[in-house]
Enzyme design. Structure first.
Site, mmCIF file in Angstrom:
data_model
loop_
_atom_site.group_PDB
_atom_site.id
_atom_site.type_symbol
_atom_site.label_atom_id
_atom_site.label_comp_id
_atom_site.label_asym_id
_atom_site.label_seq_id
_atom_site.Cartn_x
_atom_site.Cartn_y
_atom_site.Cartn_z
ATOM 1 N N HIS A 79 0.850 -1.200 0.000
ATOM 2 C CA HIS A 79 0.000 0.000 0.000
ATOM 3 C C HIS A 79 0.882 1.245 0.000
ATOM 4 O O HIS A 79 0.683 2.164 -0.796
ATOM 5 C CB HIS A 79 -0.924 0.002 1.216
ATOM 6 N N ASP A 108 7.639 22.708 -25.117
ATOM 7 C CA ASP A 108 7.612 21.330 -24.623
ATOM 8 C C ASP A 108 8.618 21.238 -23.485
ATOM 9 O O ASP A 108 9.224 22.237 -23.089
ATOM 10 C CB ASP A 108 7.959 20.323 -25.740
ATOM 11 N N TRP A 144 7.378 -0.551 4.112
ATOM 12 C CA TRP A 144 7.934 0.081 2.908
ATOM 13 C C TRP A 144 9.350 0.582 3.146
ATOM 14 O O TRP A 144 10.116 0.763 2.199
ATOM 15 C CB TRP A 144 7.045 1.234 2.448
ATOM 16 N N SER A 170 13.757 6.461 -13.115
ATOM 17 C CA SER A 170 12.660 7.243 -13.697
ATOM 18 C C SER A 170 12.549 8.608 -13.034
ATOM 19 O O SER A 170 12.452 9.644 -13.711
ATOM 20 C CB SER A 170 11.356 6.458 -13.540
ATOM 21 N N SER A 171 12.593 8.633 -11.697
ATOM 22 C CA SER A 171 12.440 9.908 -10.976
ATOM 23 C C SER A 171 13.591 10.852 -11.269
ATOM 24 O O SER A 171 13.390 12.062 -11.434
ATOM 25 C CB SER A 171 12.402 9.676 -9.466
ATOM 26 N N HIS A 254 13.482 11.485 4.421
ATOM 27 C CA HIS A 254 12.844 12.729 4.817
ATOM 28 C C HIS A 254 12.687 13.714 3.680
ATOM 29 O O HIS A 254 11.597 14.242 3.481
ATOM 30 C CB HIS A 254 13.444 13.371 6.062
ATOM 31 N N GLU A 256 12.258 12.867 0.766
ATOM 32 C CA GLU A 256 11.169 12.243 0.003
ATOM 33 C C GLU A 256 9.804 12.721 0.500
ATOM 34 O O GLU A 256 8.890 12.961 -0.292
ATOM 35 C CB GLU A 256 11.285 10.720 0.119
ATOM 36 N N TYR A 258 9.123 15.569 1.647
ATOM 37 C CA TYR A 258 8.871 16.906 1.103
ATOM 38 C C TYR A 258 8.725 16.880 -0.405
ATOM 39 O O TYR A 258 8.071 17.756 -0.974
ATOM 40 C CB TYR A 258 9.967 17.865 1.555
ATOM 41 N N SER A 269 -1.035 27.073 -3.936
ATOM 42 C CA SER A 269 -0.687 28.488 -4.121
ATOM 43 C C SER A 269 -1.162 29.012 -5.482
ATOM 44 O O SER A 269 -1.180 30.219 -5.694
ATOM 45 C CB SER A 269 0.824 28.685 -4.014
ATOM 46 N N HIS A 303 14.809 12.114 13.025
ATOM 47 C CA HIS A 303 13.594 12.162 13.858
ATOM 48 C C HIS A 303 12.682 10.965 13.565
ATOM 49 O O HIS A 303 11.702 10.768 14.261
ATOM 50 C CB HIS A 303 12.858 13.493 13.730
ATOM 51 N N HIS A 304 13.001 10.188 12.523
ATOM 52 C CA HIS A 304 12.270 8.941 12.299
ATOM 53 C C HIS A 304 12.830 7.811 13.157
ATOM 54 O O HIS A 304 12.326 6.697 13.115
ATOM 55 C CB HIS A 304 12.360 8.539 10.828
ATOM 56 N N THR A 329 6.912 26.586 7.287
ATOM 57 C CA THR A 329 5.596 26.023 6.997
ATOM 58 C C THR A 329 4.506 26.941 7.537
ATOM 59 O O THR A 329 3.472 27.153 6.889
ATOM 60 C CB THR A 329 5.463 24.616 7.607
ATOM 61 N N LYS A 332 3.871 29.697 5.196
ATOM 62 C CA LYS A 332 3.029 29.322 4.057
ATOM 63 C C LYS A 332 1.552 29.318 4.437
ATOM 64 O O LYS A 332 0.716 29.879 3.725
ATOM 65 C CB LYS A 332 3.442 27.947 3.511
ATOM 66 N N ARG A 451 1.272 0.269 15.111
ATOM 67 C CA ARG A 451 0.932 0.178 13.703
ATOM 68 C C ARG A 451 1.384 -1.166 13.150
ATOM 69 O O ARG A 451 2.093 -1.912 13.811
ATOM 70 C CB ARG A 451 1.586 1.336 12.929
#
Lengths: 538, 295
Positions: A79, A108, A144, A170-171, A254, A256, A258, A269, A303-304, A329, A332, A451
């Site tokens: 998932h 293009d 994951w 790809s990315s 991390h 990732e 963002y 925006s 922090h993870h 943040t 924003k 979890r």
């Protein structure tokens, strides 16, 4: 202004090829490739969503209900992988492909063939990853994040690692393309500080992608050699450390996070100023806030890992660095609210989703601040509180922004209006059920429910049942979205104007609806007052 | 061929991207199937991997051939050239970050995980309960961890072959720069000479590297399985060696293209891209020489 760019010769031999295979598999057209990305993303959204439905069905009541624990773990793992790499990221790349050239007045993308390769790698990568479900020994089931040593027990690890390598390639190519497009293909007069915030957010996101996807590739390569070639990177007996994997993974992980939210900031925006009929409040502050968040994303990864046993100094450093992110943040969120302040607002579906984004993403941001506190995190770590937190920022954050953007630009893409009534039905169902789904998970986590488990203490029964009901109905609500999109693309009779929304500004609204196959073959002459951010106060 | 559209060049449809996606998939599917086969089981993985790898070679050949044709036809204007340059620069940056992951693993093992296993800092309890005999050290005396994974081994002395290899790569950076200046001055013979020298230096580096690996495996018992020392040593030097191999092939292709007169003094992005790539593998080697061999 840009009328010269869109005159007649896009029919005939300059138009889309009539051969289906040639058009979609050999394309060099940013709009067709953008469409491919978006359709792929929608497909993955429903596949990943069906995995989530299995999870919520199993958790509907305590005790083992439907599936075996190993299959449940495969579902939580896949998932996440499908939603992150298959749904959210390709959706942003698809939106970027479609809109960035239109927004900066380019014909293009800078490297159109590489663009096509970036897309076509993805279906193969996901075929490889999802095929593991049908292999003897099953698919990945260690989460994951693929922490060793658990992930090393996955029989099909090689398939997953190579799939991740393909997605990374790809990315990276997609990101290189976007940077080259933005830096090299802007129409004359489209200065960097006149670009739409969405384009800015993608420029910064692309930098993050190029910086961290190779690090993920390195991390999973070390997993591969530890499992199949006898290396000791993550084996303490050989001088390595399983925690080393977590450091490398989260150095990718991390930023990732963002990568999945900065383009969403950009989308919101664009949408809020349109429907508030006011220019965005604090344009430069918005741009610099995105850049600050991107910088900070590189120095907060641990922090993870607060509960893994880090030295005290590291815990304190990463706690404070993480809390710093609340500053840009907060800027924003403040600016989005200030943009609406005193505006003549209307509430079409894109605006509803954008406002829901601002409110619900902020909730996810606050629960993130709670998790940033080391002593508090010892309690919350790996609990449903974390699940609630990141679903608030990713579902009501990233996914809501993608849905808002789809409604916002769908008339531009198709030339037809979607059904506003069914759009609103979709919105209200989504926003109600998503809260029924995820809000109780805060309570479950605070009460101690871990979890990634298929069974739980009966004390958690009520909130889990409520959450599952919300989950089923939120899932079903997305079928309304599918219906609205299919209706708009194939059946809608209501023509869309070139400038679809009354308050919309920017180059994309100066081309016809639907946007012709080729646009801006001659760079448009840009008048500042036509741009969303043409008059930036210094 | 691409087409000029208004003020821009937009390349025409091409089958190569989808071919590339297919052959990449075939390659990794074969590799995964091979790795996943039960011991003793003869799967089809190797065959599929080989077919995929040949497919990738053919794809590169075909794709680059069409790009070279377009370039020689004069289709690429300054804007396309800038896009190519940005693409190559950011690709090299991504490669830097890929090596960064492995350098990070090396520094972490040396500064944290090995000392902690020896009882330093907050690893004191792990040390006492699990491996109280282990005295932490890098290199031959403790670099394969508390259980001496892979058995006793010796390290490669930095001031022999590795120093020679450093001098070879540094010289190759000089020769390719001379070739570049010669190209800009329009002296094709000199370009061929110094570019050819660069290819030879690259090949010599690889020859010595192979020699070093054989010595490590046969005489020093330093293998990929020699704990975290062996893992970091062979993964870093191995990935670097793969990049030198790729770079040498690229240089050889560019040498042939110079021979065929594909470049002129104003228009030679292919040459410059390969030169950048060569400098990049050179810089990575300096990092390796410093952190893997000397320190």
């Amino acid at each position: 202004m840009a009328h010269a760019a869109t005159h007649d010769h896009h029919d005939g031999h300059h138009g889309a090829p009539s051969n289906f295979f040639v058009r979609w598999c050999m394309s060099t057209n940013h709009k067709d490739i953008g469409t491919l990305y978006l359709v792929f993303s929608l497909l993955m959204f429903f596949i990943g969503g069906s995995f989530a439905m299995v999870i919520r069905a199993e958790l509907f009541k305590p005790g083992m209900q439907l599936v075996q624990p190993y299959f449940f773990n495969e579902m939580t793992t896949l998932h996440a992988l499908v939603m992150i790499f298959g749904a959210v990221m390709p959706a942003f790349v698809g939106l970027g492909n479609w809109m960035i050239p239109l927004m900066i007045g380019a014909p293009d993308m800078a490297l159109p063939r590489m663009n096509n390769l970036s897309f076509w790698i993805l279906p193969f990568a996901f075929a490889l990853m999802l095929s593991t479900l049908f292999l003897p020994g099953g698919g990945p089931a260690g989460g994951w994040t693929m922490y060793p040593p658990l992930a090393l027990q996955t029989d099909s690890l090689a398939y997953v690692v190579f799939a991740v390598h393909l997605m990374g390639i790809s990315s990276i190519m997609g990101a290189i393309n976007i940077i080259a497009t933005i830096l090299n293909m802007r129409a004359p007069g489209m200065d960097l500080l006149k670009m739409p915030v969405f384009v800015w957010s993608w420029l910064i996101t692309a930098f993050l992608l190029i910086a961290v996807m190779p690090v993920l590739a390195g991390a999973v390569t070390m997993l591969l050699t530890d499992k199949y070639f006898g290396t000791s990177f993550f084996n303490a007996a050989g001088g390595g450390d399983p925690v080393l994997y977590q450091h490398i993974f989260w150095f990718f992980g991390h930023p990732e996070v963002y990568i999945m939210i900065l383009p969403a900031f950009g989308l919101v925006s664009e949408i809020i100023p349109t429907f508030a009929r006011k220019p965005i409040f604090g344009y430069k502050a918005m741009v610099f806030a995105i850049a600050s968040i991107a910088f900070l994303s590189f120095i907060v990864w641990a922090h993870h890992m607060f509960a893994v046993g880090l030295p005290l100094g590291a815990e304190i450093f990463f706690m404070y660095a993480t809390m710093l992110i609340a500053v840009p943040t907060g800027v924003k969120v403040f600016n989005w609210v200030s943009t609406m302040w005193g505006g003549s607002m209307t509430f079409e579906t894109p605006m509803l989703f954008a406002i829901a984004f601002v409110i619900l993403f902020t909730i996810g941001g606050f629960s993130g601040l709670m998790l940033a506190l080391v002593p508090a995190d010892f309690q919350y770590h790996d609990s449903y509180f974390v699940v609630a937190h990141f679903h608030y920022v990713l579902v009501t954050g990233a996914v809501f922004a993608i849905i808002a953007a789809t409604y916002y630009w769908l008339p531009k893409w198709t030339g037809h209006m979607y059904s506003e009534f069914w759009g609103k039905v979709h919105f209200w169902n989504s926003v109600i059920w998503v809260n029924v789904l995820f809000f109780p998970q805060h309570f479950l986590g605070l009460a101690g429910m871990p979890r990634r488990i298929p069974d739980y203490n009966v004390a958690f029964a009520n909130f889990n049942m409520i959450s599952s009901i919300g989950g089923f109905l939120f899932g079903a609500s997305q079928l309304i979205f599918l219906g609205v999109v299919i209706h708009c693309v194939f059946f809608s009779k209501k023509k869309a104007a070139d400038r679809v929304w009354e308050g919309a500004k920017g180059l994309e609204w100066t081309v016809p609806s639907p946007a012709p196959f080729h646009t801006f073959e001659v760079p448009p002459v840009i008048h500042d007052e036509e741009l969303a951010h043409g008059h930036v106060e210094d | 061929m691409g087409q000029q559209q208004g003020a821009y060049f937009v390349p025409s449809k091409s089958q190569w991207p989808i071919v590339a996606a297919v052959v990449m998939f075939v390659t990794v599917y074969g590799a995964a199937h091979w790795l996943n086969a039960e011991p003793g089981e003869s799967g089809f993985g190797k065959t599929v991997l080989l077919i995929g790898a040949l497919g990738i070679l053919a794809m590169f050949f075909g794709w680059f051939r069409s790009v070279i044709k377009e370039s020689l036809a004069g289709n690429y204007n300054d804007q396309v050239d800038r896009s190519f340059r940005m693409g190559m620069m950011w690709f090299i940056f991504s490669e830097v970050m890929f090596f960064g992951a492995f350098f990070g693993a090396l520094w972490y093992a040396r500064s944290y995980s090995v000392p902690w296993l020896g009882g330093e800092g907050h690893g004191v309890l792990t040390h006492q309960f699990l491996w109280s005999q282990y005295s932490a050290a890098w290199g031959a005396t403790g670099g394969n961890g508390p259980e001496h994974v892979g058995g006793d081994f010796q390290t490669i002395a930095p001031w022999g072959l590795p120093l020679l290899n450093t001098l070879i790569l540094l010289s190759s950076s000089v020769t390719i720069t001379i070739a570049h200046h010669a190209l800009k001055a329009g002296h094709r013979g000199k370009v061929l000479l110094f570019l050819g020298l660069t290819v030879l230096l690259g090949a010599t580096f690889l020859w010595f590297q192979a020699h070093e690996y054989i010595e490590a495996y046969k005489e020093l018992n330093l293998t990929l399985q020699s704990g975290v020392y062996g893992s970091t040593f062979f993964m870093l030097t191995g990935f670097h060696g793969m990049h030198v191999t790729l770079g040498t092939i690229m240089l050889a292709v560019i040498w042939l293209r110079v021979l065929k007169g594909h470049f002129n003094k104003d228009h030679h992005f292919g040459f410059e891209a390969v030169a950048w790539y060569w400098h990049f593998v050179d810089v990575v080697w300096l990092g390796l020489f410093m952190f893997v061999y000397i320190l």
